[in-house]
Design a protein around this motif. Structure first.
Motif, PDB file in Angstrom:
ATOM      1  N   GLY A 148      20.515  -8.364  10.539  1.00 54.59           N
ATOM      2  CA  GLY A 148      20.245  -8.263   9.342  1.00 54.59           C
ATOM      3  C   GLY A 148      20.565  -6.892   9.021  1.00 54.59           C
ATOM      4  O   GLY A 148      20.597  -6.468   8.312  1.00 54.59           O
ATOM      5  N   VAL A 149      20.033  -5.577  10.638  1.00 52.04           N
ATOM      6  CA  VAL A 149      20.331  -4.281   9.993  1.00 52.04           C
ATOM      7  C   VAL A 149      21.345  -3.946   9.961  1.00 52.04           C
ATOM      8  O   VAL A 149      22.221  -3.245   9.385  1.00 52.04           O
ATOM      9  CB  VAL A 149      19.065  -3.343  11.959  1.00 52.04           C
ATOM     10  CG1 VAL A 149      19.711  -2.051  11.152  1.00 52.04           C
ATOM     11  CG2 VAL A 149      17.859  -3.918  11.025  1.00 52.04           C
ATOM     12  N   ALA A 150      22.155  -4.504  11.561  1.00 51.85           N
ATOM     13  CA  ALA A 150      23.525  -4.362  11.253  1.00 51.85           C
ATOM     14  C   ALA A 150      23.837  -5.184   9.834  1.00 51.85           C
ATOM     15  O   ALA A 150      25.160  -4.289   9.681  1.00 51.85           O
ATOM     16  CB  ALA A 150      23.967  -5.126  12.570  1.00 51.85           C
ATOM     17  N   LEU A 151      23.910  -6.237   9.803  1.00 54.20           N
ATOM     18  CA  LEU A 151      24.770  -6.162   8.161  1.00 54.20           C
ATOM     19  C   LEU A 151      24.857  -5.119   7.085  1.00 54.20           C
ATOM     20  O   LEU A 151      25.586  -4.860   6.582  1.00 54.20           O
ATOM     21  CB  LEU A 151      24.697  -7.797   7.755  1.00 54.20           C
ATOM     22  CG  LEU A 151      25.804  -8.365   7.094  1.00 54.20           C
ATOM     23  CD1 LEU A 151      26.786  -8.066   7.135  1.00 54.20           C
ATOM     24  CD2 LEU A 151      24.685  -9.442   6.491  1.00 54.20           C
ATOM     25  N   GLY A 152      23.687  -4.605   7.084  1.00 55.68           N
ATOM     26  CA  GLY A 152      22.424  -3.785   6.137  1.00 55.68           C
ATOM     27  C   GLY A 152      23.720  -2.334   6.305  1.00 55.68           C
ATOM     28  O   GLY A 152      23.577  -2.193   5.374  1.00 55.68           O
ATOM     29  N   MET A 153      23.807  -2.650   7.564  1.00 55.29           N
ATOM     30  CA  MET A 153      24.927  -0.935   8.233  1.00 55.29           C
ATOM     31  C   MET A 153      26.556  -0.927   7.175  1.00 55.29           C
ATOM     32  O   MET A 153      26.897  -0.095   6.510  1.00 55.29           O
ATOM     33  CB  MET A 153      24.771  -0.713   9.330  1.00 55.29           C
ATOM     34  CG  MET A 153      23.029  -0.211   9.619  1.00 55.29           C
ATOM     35  SD  MET A 153      22.732   0.045  11.632  1.00 55.29           S
ATOM     36  CE  MET A 153      23.603   1.595  11.619  1.00 55.29           C
ATOM     37  N   VAL A 154      26.808  -2.229   7.801  1.00 53.88           N
ATOM     38  CA  VAL A 154      27.789  -2.873   6.909  1.00 53.88           C
ATOM     39  C   VAL A 154      27.906  -2.073   5.559  1.00 53.88           C
ATOM     40  O   VAL A 154      29.514  -2.020   5.061  1.00 53.88           O
ATOM     41  CB  VAL A 154      28.225  -3.895   7.354  1.00 53.88           C
ATOM     42  CG1 VAL A 154      29.837  -4.329   6.866  1.00 53.88           C
ATOM     43  CG2 VAL A 154      28.759  -4.205   8.869  1.00 53.88           C
ATOM     44  N   PHE A 155      26.963  -2.881   4.792  1.00 54.92           N
ATOM     45  CA  PHE A 155      26.634  -3.403   3.337  1.00 54.92           C
ATOM     46  C   PHE A 155      27.118  -1.426   2.975  1.00 54.92           C
ATOM     47  O   PHE A 155      27.274  -0.870   2.292  1.00 54.92           O
ATOM     48  CB  PHE A 155      25.777  -3.829   2.803  1.00 54.92           C
ATOM     49  CG  PHE A 155      26.363  -5.426   3.228  1.00 54.92           C
ATOM     50  CD1 PHE A 155      27.549  -6.325   2.215  1.00 54.92           C
ATOM     51  CD2 PHE A 155      25.315  -6.604   3.592  1.00 54.92           C
ATOM     52  CE1 PHE A 155      27.922  -6.811   2.247  1.00 54.92           C
ATOM     53  CE2 PHE A 155      25.530  -7.259   3.382  1.00 54.92           C
ATOM     54  CZ  PHE A 155      26.946  -8.050   2.593  1.00 54.92           C
ATOM     55  N   ASN A 156      26.031  -0.815   3.938  1.00 56.68           N
ATOM     56  CA  ASN A 156      25.772   0.724   3.409  1.00 56.68           C
ATOM     57  C   ASN A 156      27.234   1.283   3.306  1.00 56.68           C
ATOM     58  O   ASN A 156      27.384   2.040   2.224  1.00 56.68           O
ATOM     59  CB  ASN A 156      24.676   1.015   4.166  1.00 56.68           C
ATOM     60  CG  ASN A 156      23.538   1.157   3.362  1.00 56.68           C
ATOM     61  OD1 ASN A 156      23.466   0.837   2.068  1.00 56.68           O
ATOM     62  ND2 ASN A 156      22.171   0.724   4.328  1.00 56.68           N
TER      63      ASN A 156
END
Length: 328
Positions: A148-156
């Motif tokens: 989730g943290v990794a994907l959140g950084m991608v979305f950001n």
């Protein structure tokens, strides 16, 4: 005892809502607030209360309840005590959907771009579960959180790239991107209300089947729970709650993580109490953070998304350092 505590929480929430309406760069006495609500006369104070403070407080109530309930549902469904709309990237997915709608397509109507928020939240939830789940063991707490943290950084990063293409759009959205209740008018509050209400009602109705699923899928089936249906409805509720809350106020961190854990400390794992308590106490924390942000930086303000991170980060660190995460 638990019912009395819930009533006390409701009373505290009503009091905090009144404080939220009264406190700001221009303080308004509570008597004037009541006059503005009951018998407005068009004065400056009454206009500030009705046009700015009341919509802001109503959105704070809805967003806080939505994020708190979404976190509690996620923690129960995945049996992951680190589940949170921000940590698992759901809020960032919704944020990316709104960024696409406003930044690339020029869709400024909340009733339109909220659907992009739903699509982004649903896509993020699906990707996180796919990336964080093992073939045999499923998604463990740490694995899902890292995904989730990794994907959140991608979305950001993707949202930032879109916004950098148009400085005017970035200037318009930069406060929203850090999480803010400021600038929400009554019309926007009305547009988001049906989605927030639908997610809240659906989420609360899932308390009993989620209790059964906490015993395991086989035990849940033996108790008459339709496992696939319950999981699907929970996913729909989470998407409604996260999508509408993020579209209304921007991405918020830690409300959905900290509040359900605090609630379970005195209610136990029974979702019939955890979910209602979370719906009451999460907006209390959010509005309190918003009021604190207005007070410490008067006549300006610190955005509520920043204040929530300041309040919730120590809770996350405490949870991460524990050898055994609390059972759900």
């Amino acid at each position: 005892m638990l019912f009395a505590g819930l009533l006390a929480g409701l009373a505290a929430l009503v009091l905090m809502a009144m404080v939220s309406v009264a406190v700001g760069s221009r303080s308004v006495p509570l008597s004037t607030v009541l006059d503005a609500l009951l018998a407005p006369d068009g004065s400056t104070d009454h206009t500030v209360v009705r046009s700015l403070r009341v919509p802001r407080t109503l959105i704070g109530l809805g967003v806080g309840a939505a994020l708190g309930l979404a976190g509690a549902l996620m923690q129960s469904l995945t049996r992951n005590p680190l589940a949170d709309p921000g940590l698992l990237g759901i809020s960032q997915g919704a944020m990316f959907g709104v960024t696409i709608a406003i930044g690339l397509l020029g869709l400024g109507d909340p009733a339109v771009y909220v659907w992009f928020a739903f699509a982004g939240a649903a896509a993020a939830a699906t990707l996180v579960y796919a990336l964080g789940s093992g073939r045999r063991t499923g998604g463990g707490p740490v694995r899902l959180t890292l995904a989730g943290v990794a994907l959140g950084m991608v979305f950001n990063a993707a949202a930032s790239a879109v916004l950098r293409m148009d400085n005017a759009t970035f200037d318009r959205m930069r406060f929203w991107l850090t999480g803010s209740l400021a600038g929400v008018d009554g019309g926007a509050a009305v547009r988001f209300a049906p989605f927030l209400a639908a997610g809240l009602v659906l989420g609360l109705l899932l308390a009993k089947p989620l209790n059964a699923l906490a015993l395991g899928d086989e035990a849940g089936r033996a108790l008459g729970v339709r496992v696939g249906r319950t999981r699907g409805l929970t996913a729909v509720a989470i998407t409604l709650l996260c999508g509408a809350a993020t579209a209304a106020a921007g991405p918020m961190w830690f409300i959905g993580l900290a509040v359900p854990h605090a609630v379970r400390a005195f209610t136990g794992p029974d979702q019939r109490w955890v979910l209602p308590y979370t719906v009451v106490l999460a907006p209390l924390v959010l509005l309190g953070s918003d009021v604190l942000g207005r007070v410490i930086a008067a006549p300006g303000e610190v955005q509520v998304g920043i204040m929530c991170a300041v309040v919730g980060a120590p809770v996350f660190i405490l949870l991460a350092r524990r050898r055994r995460l609390a059972a759900l």
